[in-house]
Design a protein around this motif. Sequence first.
Motif, PDB file in Angstrom:
ATOM      1  N   ASP A  10     -15.385  -0.974  -9.922  1.00 13.86           N
ATOM      2  CA  ASP A  10     -15.042  -0.144  -8.762  1.00 13.86           C
ATOM      3  C   ASP A  10     -13.514  -0.069  -8.715  1.00 13.86           C
ATOM      4  O   ASP A  10     -12.853  -1.074  -8.429  1.00 13.86           O
ATOM      5  CB  ASP A  10     -15.580  -0.787  -7.492  1.00 13.86           C
ATOM      6  CG  ASP A  10     -15.170  -0.036  -6.233  1.00 13.86           C
ATOM      7  OD1 ASP A  10     -14.363   0.917  -6.316  1.00 13.86           O
ATOM      8  OD2 ASP A  10     -15.628  -0.423  -5.141  1.00 13.86           O
ATOM      9  N   PRO A  11     -12.899   1.094  -9.020  1.00 15.11           N
ATOM     10  CA  PRO A  11     -11.443   1.177  -9.082  1.00 15.11           C
ATOM     11  C   PRO A  11     -10.743   0.763  -7.794  1.00 15.11           C
ATOM     12  O   PRO A  11      -9.651   0.199  -7.840  1.00 15.11           O
ATOM     13  CB  PRO A  11     -11.189   2.657  -9.404  1.00 15.11           C
ATOM     14  CG  PRO A  11     -12.412   3.102 -10.125  1.00 15.11           C
ATOM     15  CD  PRO A  11     -13.534   2.361  -9.451  1.00 15.11           C
ATOM     16  N   VAL A  12     -11.376   1.014  -6.640  1.00 20.53           N
ATOM     17  CA  VAL A  12     -10.767   0.609  -5.375  1.00 20.53           C
ATOM     18  C   VAL A  12     -10.750  -0.907  -5.259  1.00 20.53           C
ATOM     19  O   VAL A  12      -9.715  -1.507  -4.938  1.00 20.53           O
ATOM     20  CB  VAL A  12     -11.503   1.239  -4.178  1.00 20.53           C
ATOM     21  CG1 VAL A  12     -10.956   0.690  -2.867  1.00 20.53           C
ATOM     22  CG2 VAL A  12     -11.358   2.759  -4.209  1.00 20.53           C
ATOM     23  N   TYR A  13     -11.867  -1.530  -5.545  1.00 22.77           N
ATOM     24  CA  TYR A  13     -11.931  -2.988  -5.478  1.00 22.77           C
ATOM     25  C   TYR A  13     -10.935  -3.608  -6.468  1.00 22.77           C
ATOM     26  O   TYR A  13     -10.196  -4.540  -6.118  1.00 22.77           O
ATOM     27  CB  TYR A  13     -13.347  -3.477  -5.791  1.00 22.77           C
ATOM     28  CG  TYR A  13     -13.462  -4.995  -5.813  1.00 22.77           C
ATOM     29  CD1 TYR A  13     -13.794  -5.705  -4.664  1.00 22.77           C
ATOM     30  CD2 TYR A  13     -13.228  -5.708  -6.987  1.00 22.77           C
ATOM     31  CE1 TYR A  13     -13.881  -7.098  -4.674  1.00 22.77           C
ATOM     32  CE2 TYR A  13     -13.306  -7.094  -7.017  1.00 22.77           C
ATOM     33  CZ  TYR A  13     -13.630  -7.781  -5.863  1.00 22.77           C
ATOM     34  OH  TYR A  13     -13.704  -9.157  -5.885  1.00 22.77           O
ATOM     35  N   ALA A  14     -10.924  -3.111  -7.695  1.00 23.11           N
ATOM     36  CA  ALA A  14     -10.021  -3.662  -8.707  1.00 23.11           C
ATOM     37  C   ALA A  14      -8.560  -3.511  -8.279  1.00 23.11           C
ATOM     38  O   ALA A  14      -7.750  -4.422  -8.480  1.00 23.11           O
ATOM     39  CB  ALA A  14     -10.255  -2.964 -10.042  1.00 23.11           C
ATOM     40  N   SER A  15      -8.238  -2.366  -7.671  1.00 20.77           N
ATOM     41  CA  SER A  15      -6.870  -2.143  -7.196  1.00 20.77           C
ATOM     42  C   SER A  15      -6.528  -3.111  -6.065  1.00 20.77           C
ATOM     43  O   SER A  15      -5.431  -3.677  -6.024  1.00 20.77           O
ATOM     44  CB  SER A  15      -6.708  -0.701  -6.710  1.00 20.77           C
ATOM     45  OG  SER A  15      -6.941   0.216  -7.753  1.00 20.77           O
ATOM     46  N   GLU A  16      -7.459  -3.288  -5.144  1.00 25.88           N
ATOM     47  CA  GLU A  16      -7.227  -4.226  -4.047  1.00 25.88           C
ATOM     48  C   GLU A  16      -6.954  -5.631  -4.570  1.00 25.88           C
ATOM     49  O   GLU A  16      -6.058  -6.331  -4.077  1.00 25.88           O
ATOM     50  CB  GLU A  16      -8.439  -4.243  -3.108  1.00 25.88           C
ATOM     51  CG  GLU A  16      -8.592  -2.998  -2.270  1.00 25.88           C
ATOM     52  CD  GLU A  16      -9.817  -3.039  -1.370  1.00 25.88           C
ATOM     53  OE1 GLU A  16      -9.908  -2.172  -0.478  1.00 25.88           O
ATOM     54  OE2 GLU A  16     -10.677  -3.925  -1.571  1.00 25.88           O
ATOM     55  N   ARG A  17      -7.717  -6.055  -5.577  1.00 26.85           N
ATOM     56  CA  ARG A  17      -7.516  -7.391  -6.125  1.00 26.85           C
ATOM     57  C   ARG A  17      -6.161  -7.507  -6.820  1.00 26.85           C
ATOM     58  O   ARG A  17      -5.483  -8.538  -6.731  1.00 26.85           O
ATOM     59  CB  ARG A  17      -8.642  -7.755  -7.098  1.00 26.85           C
ATOM     60  CG  ARG A  17     -10.011  -7.965  -6.446  1.00 26.85           C
ATOM     61  CD  ARG A  17      -9.971  -9.012  -5.320  1.00 26.85           C
ATOM     62  NE  ARG A  17      -9.327 -10.253  -5.716  1.00 26.85           N
ATOM     63  CZ  ARG A  17      -9.913 -11.294  -6.283  1.00 26.85           C
ATOM     64  NH1 ARG A  17     -11.220 -11.247  -6.532  1.00 26.85           N
ATOM     65  NH2 ARG A  17      -9.245 -12.380  -6.590  1.00 26.85           N
ATOM     66  N   PHE A  18      -5.756  -6.445  -7.523  1.00 30.28           N
ATOM     67  CA  PHE A  18      -4.439  -6.458  -8.161  1.00 30.28           C
ATOM     68  C   PHE A  18      -3.345  -6.600  -7.107  1.00 30.28           C
ATOM     69  O   PHE A  18      -2.449  -7.449  -7.216  1.00 30.28           O
ATOM     70  CB  PHE A  18      -4.223  -5.180  -8.969  1.00 30.28           C
ATOM     71  CG  PHE A  18      -2.894  -5.137  -9.678  1.00 30.28           C
ATOM     72  CD1 PHE A  18      -2.765  -5.599 -10.978  1.00 30.28           C
ATOM     73  CD2 PHE A  18      -1.757  -4.649  -9.047  1.00 30.28           C
ATOM     74  CE1 PHE A  18      -1.537  -5.586 -11.629  1.00 30.28           C
ATOM     75  CE2 PHE A  18      -0.524  -4.626  -9.682  1.00 30.28           C
ATOM     76  CZ  PHE A  18      -0.419  -5.095 -10.978  1.00 30.28           C
ATOM     77  N   PHE A  19      -3.401  -5.754  -6.060  1.00 26.78           N
ATOM     78  CA  PHE A  19      -2.369  -5.799  -5.021  1.00 26.78           C
ATOM     79  C   PHE A  19      -2.386  -7.127  -4.264  1.00 26.78           C
ATOM     80  O   PHE A  19      -1.327  -7.637  -3.868  1.00 26.78           O
ATOM     81  CB  PHE A  19      -2.548  -4.634  -4.046  1.00 26.78           C
ATOM     82  CG  PHE A  19      -2.212  -3.288  -4.617  1.00 26.78           C
ATOM     83  CD1 PHE A  19      -0.980  -3.054  -5.217  1.00 26.78           C
ATOM     84  CD2 PHE A  19      -3.126  -2.241  -4.562  1.00 26.78           C
ATOM     85  CE1 PHE A  19      -0.661  -1.807  -5.749  1.00 26.78           C
ATOM     86  CE2 PHE A  19      -2.814  -0.992  -5.086  1.00 26.78           C
ATOM     87  CZ  PHE A  19      -1.584  -0.782  -5.685  1.00 26.78           C
ATOM     88  N   ALA A  20      -3.573  -7.689  -4.074  1.00 21.13           N
ATOM     89  CA  ALA A  20      -3.671  -8.957  -3.359  1.00 21.13           C
ATOM     90  C   ALA A  20      -2.884 -10.053  -4.059  1.00 21.13           C
ATOM     91  O   ALA A  20      -2.255 -10.902  -3.421  1.00 21.13           O
ATOM     92  CB  ALA A  20      -5.134  -9.374  -3.221  1.00 21.13           C
ATOM     93  N   THR A  21      -2.905 -10.031  -5.385  1.00 22.19           N
ATOM     94  CA  THR A  21      -2.140 -11.019  -6.153  1.00 22.19           C
ATOM     95  C   THR A  21      -0.664 -10.652  -6.215  1.00 22.19           C
ATOM     96  O   THR A  21       0.214 -11.513  -6.064  1.00 22.19           O
ATOM     97  CB  THR A  21      -2.714 -11.144  -7.573  1.00 22.19           C
ATOM     98  OG1 THR A  21      -4.087 -11.527  -7.492  1.00 22.19           O
ATOM     99  CG2 THR A  21      -1.959 -12.188  -8.384  1.00 22.19           C
ATOM    100  N   LEU A  22      -0.381  -9.369  -6.407  1.00 20.64           N
ATOM    101  CA  LEU A  22       1.009  -8.936  -6.536  1.00 20.64           C
ATOM    102  C   LEU A  22       1.846  -9.344  -5.341  1.00 20.64           C
ATOM    103  O   LEU A  22       2.967  -9.865  -5.498  1.00 20.64           O
ATOM    104  CB  LEU A  22       1.061  -7.415  -6.715  1.00 20.64           C
ATOM    105  CG  LEU A  22       2.465  -6.799  -6.818  1.00 20.64           C
ATOM    106  CD1 LEU A  22       3.158  -7.242  -8.098  1.00 20.64           C
ATOM    107  CD2 LEU A  22       2.384  -5.261  -6.759  1.00 20.64           C
ATOM    108  N   VAL A  23       1.349  -9.115  -4.124  1.00 18.63           N
ATOM    109  CA  VAL A  23       2.171  -9.362  -2.941  1.00 18.63           C
ATOM    110  C   VAL A  23       2.386 -10.844  -2.643  1.00 18.63           C
ATOM    111  O   VAL A  23       3.192 -11.194  -1.786  1.00 18.63           O
ATOM    112  CB  VAL A  23       1.596  -8.658  -1.685  1.00 18.63           C
ATOM    113  CG1 VAL A  23       1.554  -7.149  -1.880  1.00 18.63           C
ATOM    114  CG2 VAL A  23       0.217  -9.209  -1.326  1.00 18.63           C
ATOM    115  N   THR A  24       1.689 -11.727  -3.376  1.00 20.31           N
ATOM    116  CA  THR A  24       1.932 -13.162  -3.205  1.00 20.31           C
ATOM    117  C   THR A  24       3.052 -13.667  -4.101  1.00 20.31           C
ATOM    118  O   THR A  24       3.469 -14.827  -3.982  1.00 20.31           O
ATOM    119  CB  THR A  24       0.655 -13.977  -3.526  1.00 20.31           C
ATOM    120  OG1 THR A  24       0.343 -13.861  -4.921  1.00 20.31           O
ATOM    121  CG2 THR A  24      -0.514 -13.515  -2.681  1.00 20.31           C
TER     122      THR A  24
END
Length: 362
Positions: free
Chosen positions: A133-147
């Motif tokens: 799911d591209p939305v889910y995958a993107s959310e997971r990427f951003f969740a890590t990036l902002v940390t």
Amino acid sequence: MKLRSLVSLAVALTAVFILCAGGLGGFLGDTAAGCIPGATSPGSSSPTTASPITGPTLWPAIGDWDSGQVGNAATIATTGARLGVPGRGWVIAVATALQESTLRNLAGGDRDSVGLFQQRPSQGWGTPAQLQDPVYASERFFATLVTIDGWQTMPLTEAAQAVQISAYPDAYAKWEGPATELVTAIAETAGLPTAGLAGCGAVGPWTQPVLAPVGSAFRSSARPGHDGVDLSAPRGTVIRAASAGTVRTVRCNAVYADGGAEWGCHRDGDPIRTRGCGWYVDIDHAGGLLTRYCHMDQPPMVTVGQQVAAGQPIGVVGSTGHSSGPHLHYEVHQNGDASANGPIDPVPFMAAQGAPLGAPPA
């Protein structure tokens, strides 16, 4: 661009949805907010991350990227916008997906890698179905990036690597220019803010000062004190202001290395006997940025205090000062600091502005 003209109406509807959802908050009203991480943590269970933004069902191709690839880039960018992630994060994410999957939603890959970012279920990213799911995958990427502390001011390849932990940590750098172009086109068509796409401070447009191969690099192991990059343009090549701004400095800086006596800029310099930038210009730009242009062949075409436009001629390439032959030494400084404390690497910076340094296309 083709993308803007063909999908303006469809994307405008998407933009209206985004704004009504409130996912961008005050982000739209202040370009400085592009430098401030969103208060909402991507991937959380808050209402702003509960459901994806639905873009157009079909996106036209743009450049080398077909409709499906552009659509996946748009999903990444609009997901980042909805989550309140600064625009620079959208570029990092799209560049990462370009490297990992060429923006294809892959069913498999190396070992158990899945989806746009080739995230691995065995490493806790999610189930295979979720990661496709591209939305889910993107959310997971951003969740890590902002940390990641300081991600917005890191070179793109370092920020992407901090998320992905790839076996090829430098591979993401080459996608910065294409990712910036894609995200900029998507953001402009959708009415999303573009000021933060290149990181904090930068305001466009920007252009290459000369079109020439990049020679000596920024602060390499061989030249740790080299505060810019050398662009190998022939003598007499017109040098252009990289962006709009105000001329801060116009001067000759060429002295004998062994005693500091004036060498002058009426003749070429020498890589051993001479020190200094030769004829050079400093230009102040919005956001506390400064650019420097060294080794001009003759007195510059501009004066201190003059307002210049992006692309305006400011001088010609030469070999004055500490130089072994005609070229442009080009520097970018942050925080308005013209000293050796201010330079940043011009190569990723200019790529992020959509004006990558290097030779013109063949």
